[in-house]
Motif scaffolding. Structure first.
Motif, PDB file in Angstrom:
ATOM      1  N   PRO A 154       1.795   1.948  -8.035  1.00  0.00           N
ATOM      2  CA  PRO A 154       1.477   0.695  -7.287  1.00  0.00           C
ATOM      3  C   PRO A 154       2.207   0.681  -6.257  1.00  0.00           C
ATOM      4  O   PRO A 154       3.495   1.516  -6.057  1.00  0.00           O
ATOM      5  N   PRO A 155       1.846   0.028  -4.858  1.00  0.00           N
ATOM      6  CA  PRO A 155       2.651   0.277  -3.720  1.00  0.00           C
ATOM      7  C   PRO A 155       4.213  -0.593  -3.895  1.00  0.00           C
ATOM      8  O   PRO A 155       4.143  -1.327  -4.629  1.00  0.00           O
ATOM      9  N   SER A 156       5.123   0.178  -3.240  1.00  0.00           N
ATOM     10  CA  SER A 156       6.221  -0.341  -3.625  1.00  0.00           C
ATOM     11  C   SER A 156       6.925  -1.140  -2.336  1.00  0.00           C
ATOM     12  O   SER A 156       6.899  -0.930  -1.255  1.00  0.00           O
ATOM     13  N   LEU A 157       7.363  -2.368  -2.784  1.00  0.00           N
ATOM     14  CA  LEU A 157       7.921  -3.407  -1.777  1.00  0.00           C
ATOM     15  C   LEU A 157       9.270  -2.922  -1.442  1.00  0.00           C
ATOM     16  O   LEU A 157       9.420  -2.979  -0.058  1.00  0.00           O
ATOM     17  N   VAL A 158       9.962  -2.378  -2.419  1.00  0.00           N
ATOM     18  CA  VAL A 158      11.310  -1.746  -2.003  1.00  0.00           C
ATOM     19  C   VAL A 158      11.447  -0.601  -1.116  1.00  0.00           C
ATOM     20  O   VAL A 158      12.063  -0.668  -0.193  1.00  0.00           O
ATOM     21  N   ASP A 159      10.355   0.200  -1.040  1.00  0.00           N
ATOM     22  CA  ASP A 159      10.295   1.118  -0.072  1.00  0.00           C
ATOM     23  C   ASP A 159       9.481   1.095   0.914  1.00  0.00           C
ATOM     24  O   ASP A 159       9.282   2.048   1.881  1.00  0.00           O
ATOM     25  N   GLY A 160       8.797  -0.216   1.173  1.00  0.00           N
ATOM     26  CA  GLY A 160       8.244  -0.754   2.332  1.00  0.00           C
ATOM     27  C   GLY A 160       6.834  -0.120   2.587  1.00  0.00           C
ATOM     28  O   GLY A 160       6.249  -0.348   3.489  1.00  0.00           O
ATOM     29  N   GLU A 161       6.353   0.210   1.237  1.00  0.00           N
ATOM     30  CA  GLU A 161       5.015   0.373   1.269  1.00  0.00           C
ATOM     31  C   GLU A 161       3.900  -0.918   1.411  1.00  0.00           C
ATOM     32  O   GLU A 161       2.866  -0.811   1.801  1.00  0.00           O
ATOM     33  N   ILE A 162       4.738  -1.815   0.858  1.00  0.00           N
ATOM     34  CA  ILE A 162       3.877  -3.158   1.070  1.00  0.00           C
ATOM     35  C   ILE A 162       4.965  -4.175   1.668  1.00  0.00           C
ATOM     36  O   ILE A 162       6.061  -4.143   1.475  1.00  0.00           O
ATOM     37  N   THR A 163       4.206  -4.968   2.585  1.00  0.00           N
ATOM     38  CA  THR A 163       5.240  -5.961   3.390  1.00  0.00           C
ATOM     39  C   THR A 163       5.150  -7.354   2.442  1.00  0.00           C
ATOM     40  O   THR A 163       4.730  -7.375   1.529  1.00  0.00           O
ATOM     41  N   ALA A 164       6.007  -7.963   2.996  1.00  0.00           N
ATOM     42  CA  ALA A 164       6.233  -9.293   2.393  1.00  0.00           C
ATOM     43  C   ALA A 164       5.129 -10.121   2.075  1.00  0.00           C
ATOM     44  O   ALA A 164       5.279 -11.179   1.299  1.00  0.00           O
ATOM     45  N   LYS A 165       4.395 -10.102   3.090  1.00  0.00           N
ATOM     46  CA  LYS A 165       3.044 -10.916   3.212  1.00  0.00           C
ATOM     47  C   LYS A 165       2.041 -10.186   1.994  1.00  0.00           C
ATOM     48  O   LYS A 165       1.014 -10.674   2.163  1.00  0.00           O
ATOM     49  N   GLY A 166       2.398  -9.122   1.447  1.00  0.00           N
ATOM     50  CA  GLY A 166       1.426  -8.321   0.431  1.00  0.00           C
ATOM     51  C   GLY A 166       0.611  -7.614   1.030  1.00  0.00           C
ATOM     52  O   GLY A 166      -0.400  -7.134   0.628  1.00  0.00           O
ATOM     53  N   ASN A 167       0.701  -7.153   2.499  1.00  0.00           N
ATOM     54  CA  ASN A 167      -0.312  -6.161   3.137  1.00  0.00           C
ATOM     55  C   ASN A 167       0.300  -4.611   2.945  1.00  0.00           C
ATOM     56  O   ASN A 167       1.596  -4.566   2.946  1.00  0.00           O
ATOM     57  N   LEU A 168      -0.612  -3.823   2.921  1.00  0.00           N
ATOM     58  CA  LEU A 168      -0.006  -2.453   2.915  1.00  0.00           C
ATOM     59  C   LEU A 168       0.300  -2.049   4.118  1.00  0.00           C
ATOM     60  O   LEU A 168      -0.229  -2.309   5.283  1.00  0.00           O
ATOM     61  N   ASN A 169       1.387  -1.301   4.177  1.00  0.00           N
ATOM     62  CA  ASN A 169       2.222  -0.711   5.293  1.00  0.00           C
ATOM     63  C   ASN A 169       1.463   0.850   5.316  1.00  0.00           C
ATOM     64  O   ASN A 169       2.124   1.742   4.550  1.00  0.00           O
ATOM     65  N   PHE A 170       0.290   1.009   5.987  1.00  0.00           N
ATOM     66  CA  PHE A 170      -0.254   2.456   5.788  1.00  0.00           C
ATOM     67  C   PHE A 170       0.514   3.394   6.250  1.00  0.00           C
ATOM     68  O   PHE A 170       0.192   4.481   5.352  1.00  0.00           O
ATOM     69  N   ARG A 171       1.355   3.391   7.310  1.00  0.00           N
ATOM     70  CA  ARG A 171       2.032   4.606   7.794  1.00  0.00           C
ATOM     71  C   ARG A 171       3.156   4.874   6.599  1.00  0.00           C
ATOM     72  O   ARG A 171       3.276   6.078   6.445  1.00  0.00           O
ATOM     73  N   LYS A 172       3.602   3.835   6.099  1.00  0.00           N
ATOM     74  CA  LYS A 172       4.680   4.292   5.162  1.00  0.00           C
ATOM     75  C   LYS A 172       4.277   4.789   3.910  1.00  0.00           C
ATOM     76  O   LYS A 172       4.685   5.690   3.217  1.00  0.00           O
ATOM     77  N   VAL A 173       3.000   4.015   3.383  1.00  0.00           N
ATOM     78  CA  VAL A 173       2.421   4.814   2.127  1.00  0.00           C
ATOM     79  C   VAL A 173       2.118   6.197   2.345  1.00  0.00           C
ATOM     80  O   VAL A 173       2.216   7.323   1.740  1.00  0.00           O
ATOM     81  N   LEU A 174       1.322   6.777   3.728  1.00  0.00           N
ATOM     82  CA  LEU A 174       1.150   8.023   3.855  1.00  0.00           C
ATOM     83  C   LEU A 174       2.268   8.902   4.047  1.00  0.00           C
ATOM     84  O   LEU A 174       2.224  10.272   3.663  1.00  0.00           O
ATOM     85  N   GLN A 175       3.206   8.317   4.833  1.00  0.00           N
ATOM     86  CA  GLN A 175       4.546   9.156   4.721  1.00  0.00           C
ATOM     87  C   GLN A 175       5.226   9.394   3.447  1.00  0.00           C
ATOM     88  O   GLN A 175       5.709  10.582   3.090  1.00  0.00           O
ATOM     89  N   ARG A 176       5.270   8.395   2.758  1.00  0.00           N
ATOM     90  CA  ARG A 176       6.073   8.409   1.603  1.00  0.00           C
ATOM     91  C   ARG A 176       5.160   9.372   0.355  1.00  0.00           C
ATOM     92  O   ARG A 176       5.775  10.066  -0.496  1.00  0.00           O
ATOM     93  N   ARG A 177       3.745   9.320   0.436  1.00  0.00           N
ATOM     94  CA  ARG A 177       3.082  10.013  -0.492  1.00  0.00           C
ATOM     95  C   ARG A 177       2.319  11.222   0.277  1.00  0.00           C
ATOM     96  O   ARG A 177       1.227  11.604  -0.224  1.00  0.00           O
TER      97      ARG A 177
END
Length: 607
Positions: free
Chosen positions: A564-587
């Motif tokens: 699942p998306p990781s809050l700790v790694d910044g993949e999901i924001t505090a508002k519960g939205n996906l950080n698309f750039r961070k997900v694509l970068q981390r994965r």
């Protein structure tokens, strides 16, 4: 279908400029605006002293604070803050979620012009998220920090960044060196509270709200008294029934976010309403608490995100008594965060008709943390989801044309922020040379020949990308359509394809839906590989592509993410939205898998 007649019809005026841009405004005048939020508190404490303002669960019932009790406690806490020398330059960091004491402390601080900075409680609860908490502390530089329960937030209270900050807790437990919330409630009559209140002006900054941080580190939005107060006038200008009788909500939306903490909280305060804090959430294992709360108290307004309404509709179908109580006094169904799926929309409509004989106003609006938030609203009935309406009173939209009837949206008005906290460079970048706030959002008109029909959200401009062929992909719009298509299996997803030959999707699965269908969590190098699950997604992909044949909408490949998306790694924001750039970068490795033709967990489109 019989729809509510209690609404203010849309009416806009426009100006087409020589450069092709369009200025759009409401024809209605902005109503009267109070100077500060404490004016509301004094008004209702005088006119309806015994009415419940705020409540939270306590044992088998509720801890309820009336308007007069709230005012008395707010003034006492404000005295205690003044006795510490606190003022406009001594912010309070609030690390806990929604609660009565959270609300009292916020109102007390705002009463005397002390800024509050509510942050997502996950930052204080998850040790691995400490970096994000430390970022907020370094930005805000608080004089005081509040938590509801010192045991629960023990790790956060010990971090070095809070070493010289006064720490306040409602439940101190065995922790030493903390201030008990009860001591703030004792007040201090030696200070001149009324003088401090009178020194607060409409321009006083009383909130520092964090942006989502989806494109950069979270920024602090300076929210003034005028922004909070004018936005409630704009809302009541659009929804006049709010003045007919005191509204009531049972609401879980987090106060660290502008929707729950500014829009909903202040709507109750401005209109003499009652705010019952729902300590449930639209998550498996927590939604039962929401249903328990609704069986005790129901609202005249309901606010939620689409997944919350989906879970609510399912629960209401099973409970005749709750269904009748829920709809009996309901004036408004308000969704935000994404478009409400049409089947959920229609299900709620049908239930309302059966119970009330008419459909309440079903609506949404548009805005950002920087806009207080409400800036556009669908204030008259419609039969479809996704419409965000027209500018609110006092707002001017600048619409800059792109292609295919799409516009980039910029906004100016009394509800727009003056800038970011201690960040003049980002503030300068946020406005154009005419002083319009650059939102980064795109919209289209519902009917290009009738601007009164309103607009639809059409994605974030920054999320759009080009394929190798040079074809633009409207990623945000495509994502919303795909989520509806792949429901309920897809909890969220990311559209891929920048600098690739075709469009793909990485799917974050809805674990509950997968489990309900008997699929397993078979993991192959970070991707789920259950044969039945892959077959169902492949069938869905085939059906989608039969209707979407263009290269910008056809999905050539899909994969289901195991983690699942990781809050700790910044993949999901505090508002519960996906950080698309961070997900694509981390994965990045999984994106490469997606475009590898022979990977066993990647679904290749056959149409």
């Amino acid at each position: 279908m019989k729809r509510t007649t209690r609404f203010e019809p849309h009416s806009v005026v426009h100006e087409r400029r020589a450069d092709g841009s369009l200025l759009l405004q409401s024809t209605k005048q902005l109503g009267s605006v109070v100077n500060t939020s404490s004016d509301w508190l004094h008004k209702w404490s005088s006119e309806s002293p015994s009415r419940v303002f705020i409540a939270e669960r306590s044992g088998a019932g509720w801890r309820e604070e009336s308007y007069i009790a709230t005012l008395e406690k707010v003034r006492a806490i404000a005295q205690s803050l003044l006795s510490r020398g606190m003022g406009p330059n001594t912010p309070i960091l609030i690390m806990s979620g929604n609660g009565v004491d959270h609300g009292l402390l916020t109102l007390a601080a705002h009463y005397i012009g002390v800024p509050t900075a509510p942050i997502a409680e996950q930052y204080g609860l998850i040790p691995a998220a400490q970096e994000r908490l430390e970022h907020a502390i370094s930005l805000v530089k608080p004089h005081m920090a509040y938590v509801s329960d010192a045991d629960q937030f023990a790790h956060a209270l010990k971090i070095e960044a809070l070493e010289n900050v006064e720490l306040v807790a409602s439940r101190v437990g065995g922790h030493k060196g903390l201030t008990d919330m009860a001591s703030l409630l004792r007040g201090d009559t030696s200070v001149d509270l009324n003088a401090a209140r009178n020194a607060v002006t409409p321009d006083s900054v009383v909130k520092i709200l964090m942006t989502s941080g989806s494109t950069s580190a979270p920024k602090g939005v300076m929210t003034t008294q005028h922004m909070l107060c004018v936005n409630q006038t704009q809302i009541s200008d659009s929804l006049p029934f709010l003045k007919e009788h005191p509204p009531r909500v049972v609401d879980w939306l987090p106060w660290s976010h502008v929707f729950g903490g500014s829009h909903n909280f202040n709507m109750m305060l401005a209109h003499g309403g009652s705010f019952y804090i729902d300590d449930g959430k639209p998550l498996k294992g927590l939604f039962d608490r929401t249903i328990e709360n609704l069986n005790m108290v129901t609202g005249s307004l309901v606010f939620n995100v689409p997944v919350g309404f989906s879970m609510l509709l399912t629960a209401l179908k099973k409970d005749d008594v709750l269904r009748r109580r829920f709809f009996q006094d309901l004036d408004l169904i308000f969704y935000a965060g994404a478009s409400l799926p049409q089947d959920i929309w229609q299900g709620l409509e049908q239930m309302a008709l059966e119970i009330k004989g008419e459909i309440p106003l079903m609506t949404s609006s548009w805005g950002l943390t920087e806009t207080a938030p409400a800036t556009m609203i669908q204030q008259e009935p419609t039969d479809r989801s996704g419409v965000i309406g027209v500018p609110m009173t006092g707002v001017t939209l600048k619409l800059i044309p792109e292609d295919s009837g799409r516009y980039e949206v910029r906004a100016k008005g009394p509800n727009i922020m003056q800038g970011y906290y201690n960040d003049p460079e980002k503030t300068k970048e946020a406005f154009d040379d005419e002083g319009f706030f650059i939102t980064g959002d795109a919209m289209v008109f519902v009917d290009p020949e009738n601007y009164n029909a309103g607009m639809r959200f059409d994605g974030r401009i920054s999320e759009d990308f080009k394929l190798l062929t040079g074809t633009w992909v409207r990623a945000a719009t495509l994502r919303m359509a795909l989520l509806a298509h792949f429901a309920p299996l897809a909890g969220d997803l990311i559209v891929t394809g920048q600098d690739k030959s075709d469009v793909g999707v990485l799917i974050f699965p809805n674990r509950d839906a997968i489990a309900d269908k008997g699929y397993t969590d078979q993991d192959t190098n970070g991707l789920l590989n259950d044969a039945g699950l892959l077959a169902e997604i492949e069938n869905g992909l085939r059906a989608w592509n039969q209707k979407n044949t263009g290269s910008s909408t056809r999905i050539a490949r899909a994969a289901i993410l195991a983690e699942p998306p990781s809050l700790v790694d910044g993949e999901i924001t505090a508002k519960g939205n996906l950080n698309f750039r961070k997900v694509l970068q981390r994965r990045d490795g999984l994106v490469r898998h997606l475009y590898h033709e022979t990977h066993p967990a990647v679904i290749q489109a056959k149409v």
